[in-house]
Design a protein around this motif. Structure first.
Motif, PDB file in Angstrom:
ATOM      1  N   GLY A 181       4.797  12.706  47.206  1.00  0.00           N
ATOM      2  CA  GLY A 181       4.327  11.654  48.100  1.00  0.00           C
ATOM      3  C   GLY A 181       4.620  11.905  49.555  1.00  0.00           C
ATOM      4  O   GLY A 181       4.596  10.971  50.366  1.00  0.00           O
ATOM      5  N   ASN A 182       4.866  13.172  49.918  1.00  0.00           N
ATOM      6  CA  ASN A 182       5.245  13.501  51.297  1.00  0.00           C
ATOM      7  C   ASN A 182       4.087  14.031  52.138  1.00  0.00           C
ATOM      8  O   ASN A 182       4.328  14.644  53.180  1.00  0.00           O
ATOM      9  CB  ASN A 182       6.382  14.535  51.278  1.00  0.00           C
ATOM     10  CG  ASN A 182       7.634  13.999  50.614  1.00  0.00           C
ATOM     11  OD1 ASN A 182       7.895  12.793  50.663  1.00  0.00           O
ATOM     12  ND2 ASN A 182       8.400  14.877  49.987  1.00  0.00           N
ATOM     13  N   CYS A 183       2.848  13.817  51.701  1.00  0.00           N
ATOM     14  CA  CYS A 183       1.689  14.356  52.419  1.00  0.00           C
ATOM     15  C   CYS A 183       0.691  13.250  52.738  1.00  0.00           C
ATOM     16  O   CYS A 183       0.633  12.228  52.063  1.00  0.00           O
ATOM     17  CB  CYS A 183       0.965  15.408  51.572  1.00  0.00           C
ATOM     18  SG  CYS A 183       1.938  16.854  51.137  1.00  0.00           S
ATOM     19  N   THR A 184      -0.103  13.498  53.758  1.00  0.00           N
ATOM     20  CA  THR A 184      -1.249  12.626  54.013  1.00  0.00           C
ATOM     21  C   THR A 184      -2.269  12.861  52.900  1.00  0.00           C
ATOM     22  O   THR A 184      -2.265  13.919  52.249  1.00  0.00           O
ATOM     23  CB  THR A 184      -1.893  12.955  55.358  1.00  0.00           C
ATOM     24  OG1 THR A 184      -2.418  14.293  55.306  1.00  0.00           O
ATOM     25  CG2 THR A 184      -0.891  12.833  56.503  1.00  0.00           C
ATOM     26  N   PRO A 185      -3.182  11.923  52.668  1.00  0.00           N
ATOM     27  CA  PRO A 185      -4.214  12.150  51.650  1.00  0.00           C
ATOM     28  C   PRO A 185      -5.027  13.418  51.898  1.00  0.00           C
ATOM     29  O   PRO A 185      -5.388  14.119  50.950  1.00  0.00           O
ATOM     30  CB  PRO A 185      -5.077  10.891  51.750  1.00  0.00           C
ATOM     31  CG  PRO A 185      -4.132   9.833  52.222  1.00  0.00           C
ATOM     32  CD  PRO A 185      -3.218  10.537  53.191  1.00  0.00           C
ATOM     33  N   LEU A 186      -5.296  13.733  53.167  1.00  0.00           N
ATOM     34  CA  LEU A 186      -6.078  14.922  53.481  1.00  0.00           C
ATOM     35  C   LEU A 186      -5.329  16.187  53.096  1.00  0.00           C
ATOM     36  O   LEU A 186      -5.881  17.105  52.479  1.00  0.00           O
ATOM     37  CB  LEU A 186      -6.433  14.948  54.966  1.00  0.00           C
ATOM     38  CG  LEU A 186      -7.289  16.123  55.439  1.00  0.00           C
ATOM     39  CD1 LEU A 186      -8.578  16.222  54.637  1.00  0.00           C
ATOM     40  CD2 LEU A 186      -7.592  15.993  56.920  1.00  0.00           C
ATOM     41  N   ARG A 187      -4.060  16.251  53.452  1.00  0.00           N
ATOM     42  CA  ARG A 187      -3.273  17.439  53.097  1.00  0.00           C
ATOM     43  C   ARG A 187      -3.077  17.525  51.584  1.00  0.00           C
ATOM     44  O   ARG A 187      -3.114  18.608  50.992  1.00  0.00           O
ATOM     45  CB  ARG A 187      -1.928  17.412  53.807  1.00  0.00           C
ATOM     46  CG  ARG A 187      -1.114  18.692  53.589  1.00  0.00           C
ATOM     47  CD  ARG A 187       0.161  18.702  54.410  1.00  0.00           C
ATOM     48  NE  ARG A 187       0.906  19.932  54.206  1.00  0.00           N
ATOM     49  CZ  ARG A 187       0.680  21.070  54.821  1.00  0.00           C
ATOM     50  NH1 ARG A 187      -0.303  21.140  55.705  1.00  0.00           N
ATOM     51  NH2 ARG A 187       1.401  22.153  54.582  1.00  0.00           N
ATOM     52  N   ASP A 188      -2.879  16.380  50.946  1.00  0.00           N
ATOM     53  CA  ASP A 188      -2.725  16.361  49.489  1.00  0.00           C
ATOM     54  C   ASP A 188      -3.988  16.894  48.820  1.00  0.00           C
ATOM     55  O   ASP A 188      -3.919  17.730  47.907  1.00  0.00           O
ATOM     56  CB  ASP A 188      -2.440  14.925  49.033  1.00  0.00           C
ATOM     57  CG  ASP A 188      -1.933  14.858  47.597  1.00  0.00           C
ATOM     58  OD1 ASP A 188      -1.966  15.881  46.893  1.00  0.00           O
ATOM     59  OD2 ASP A 188      -1.505  13.760  47.178  1.00  0.00           O
ATOM     60  N   ALA A 189      -5.145  16.417  49.268  1.00  0.00           N
ATOM     61  CA  ALA A 189      -6.396  16.886  48.680  1.00  0.00           C
ATOM     62  C   ALA A 189      -6.581  18.382  48.892  1.00  0.00           C
ATOM     63  O   ALA A 189      -6.975  19.116  47.979  1.00  0.00           O
ATOM     64  CB  ALA A 189      -7.573  16.125  49.279  1.00  0.00           C
ATOM     65  N   THR A 190      -6.270  18.858  50.084  1.00  0.00           N
ATOM     66  CA  THR A 190      -6.424  20.284  50.389  1.00  0.00           C
ATOM     67  C   THR A 190      -5.546  21.143  49.494  1.00  0.00           C
ATOM     68  O   THR A 190      -6.005  22.110  48.879  1.00  0.00           O
ATOM     69  CB  THR A 190      -6.077  20.557  51.870  1.00  0.00           C
ATOM     70  OG1 THR A 190      -6.892  19.745  52.707  1.00  0.00           O
ATOM     71  CG2 THR A 190      -6.308  22.015  52.210  1.00  0.00           C
ATOM     72  N   ALA A 191      -4.261  20.787  49.403  1.00  0.00           N
ATOM     73  CA  ALA A 191      -3.323  21.585  48.615  1.00  0.00           C
ATOM     74  C   ALA A 191      -3.611  21.475  47.120  1.00  0.00           C
ATOM     75  O   ALA A 191      -3.581  22.477  46.389  1.00  0.00           O
ATOM     76  CB  ALA A 191      -1.890  21.133  48.912  1.00  0.00           C
TER      77      ALA A 191
END
Length: 375
Positions: free
Chosen positions: A31-41
């Motif tokens: 839960g340490n990422c923005t939704p955009l970074r989470d989706a990318t990774a």
């Protein structure tokens, strides 16, 4: 997957590669990422797992990311929609048609609820809904979805989107054998102002070739494909392909199902089919013909993979002029997954995966692939 490229383009400076990928995604899982970074990774890691044939792991990874981010639909609809799309892609390859349908529906709903009606992503999502029904072989619902997308695009002055949706409708008509309607729709597309765009003009020529080869004489498709043409550097488009011809090296049940019959070899209620996939590599030459089709890697029990090669070798793509003397073709890779579905067999209460006829196919070609000599 093209979806990953879309998310990375939106991310701008978010680029995750190599050893950092697993670590970066693990941080997002906490839960340490923005939704955009989470989706990318997450999509990048899921794609890696998918390429290795670990569909269940990729599906579980994407399901968890969707769960983490589904409360962010209002603020971050695009990354969430991208997660749903990736989840749907893996689910259909894994044989989970229920999850596939739900993921596509959620993707469309997120975009419709949180973006303007005339946003390109909303129009595209309506087309995706039609594509989903096509894949599930519900042609009436597919047609309704395409018509709705076409009407919305026209209403909002998006001529190109309307043209591309009309192409889907023409393809559907060809597929279900409605010759007169398909040809009339192609004529209407050619009369649209958008057809003056060279790339769209090429697409409608391809559609006409497909219609003529479908309704008249398949043997003519080779000569007709030469009429599609293209400029040097264009990505070559699949114009025509022969049917799959499965022979002795495929199992009896698969052949029987492809003809609409029941299995000649009865299945026990405890039997479950495993996931079977193969990566097929091949050259597309400048003249539109293919060469050197080969099985690059495959799951165990892949006797059927060799039977795909004649189909790939018989394809015709749009020809292009040779830009340089040494540039004679582009190498492509496609993932073929034998189509499966979860069912409850007679004598059992548990859902199990069983093989159906056909394949799920996704292009794994590097989008930056450059023409290289064909030996």
């Amino acid at each position: 997957m093209t979806l990953l490229l879309m998310v990375q383009a939106a991310a701008g400076d978010i680029v995750i590669t190599g050893k950092r990928l697993v670590e970066a995604q693990a941080e997002c899982a906490k839960g340490n990422c923005t939704p955009l970074r989470d989706a990318t990774a997450t999509i990048a890691l899921a794609e890696s797992q998918f390429r290795e044939g670990d569909y269940l792991k990729a599906k579980k990874l994407l399901a968890a990311a969707v769960s983490r981010n589904k409360g962010k639909a209002t603020t971050d609809p695009r990354p969430l929609a991208a997660l749903y799309e990736a989840y749907a892609t893996v689910a259909i390859h894994e044989g989970d048609r229920t999850t596939y349908r739900e993921a596509v529906a959620n993707q469309v709903q997120v975009l419709r609820d949180n973006l303007p009606a005339d946003d390109d992503a909303v129009i595209s999502s309506s087309v995706a809904l039609g594509d989903m029904w096509m894949k599930l072989r519900d042609y009436r619902r597919a047609q309704n979805a395409y018509r709705s997308a076409e009407a919305t695009a026209l209403q909002n002055g998006q001529d190109r989107a309307a043209f591309l949706t009309g192409m889907r409708l023409a393809g559907l008509d060809i597929g279900v054998g409605k010759k007169a309607l398909a040809l009339q729709r192609i004529n209407d597309l050619e009369a649209m102002p958008a057809a003056n765009d060279p790339s769209l003009k090429k697409l409608v020529r391809v559609m006409r070739v497909r219609a003529e080869s479908r309704f008249d004489d398949n043997a003519k498709s080779g000569d007709l494909a030469d009429q599609v043409g293209g400029a040097a550097g264009d990505r070559q488009i699949l114009v025509w392909e022969p049917p799959y011809d499965f022979v002795a090296d495929t199992d009896a049940n698969f052949l029987s199902r492809s003809q609409g019959f029941t299995d000649p070899l009865p299945r026990a209620s405890s039997e479950q089919d495993g996931l079977q996939w193969a990566d097929i590599g091949f050259w597309v030459k400048a003249d539109g013909r293919t060469a050197e089709a080969e099985v690059l890697q495959a799951s165990p029990g892949n006797r059927w993979a060799q039977a795909i090669l004649p189909q790939v070798e018989g394809r015709r793509y749009s020809p292009v002029p040779v830009a340089n003397a040494g540039d004679e073709g582009t190498y492509r890779v496609e993932r073929f997954t034998r189509r499966t579905n979860y069912t409850v067999p007679i004598g059992s209460l548990a859902r199990r995966r069983q093989t159906m006829d056909g394949f799920e196919i996704v292009d794994l070609t590097n989008p930056d692939a450059k023409p290289r000599p064909v030996s």
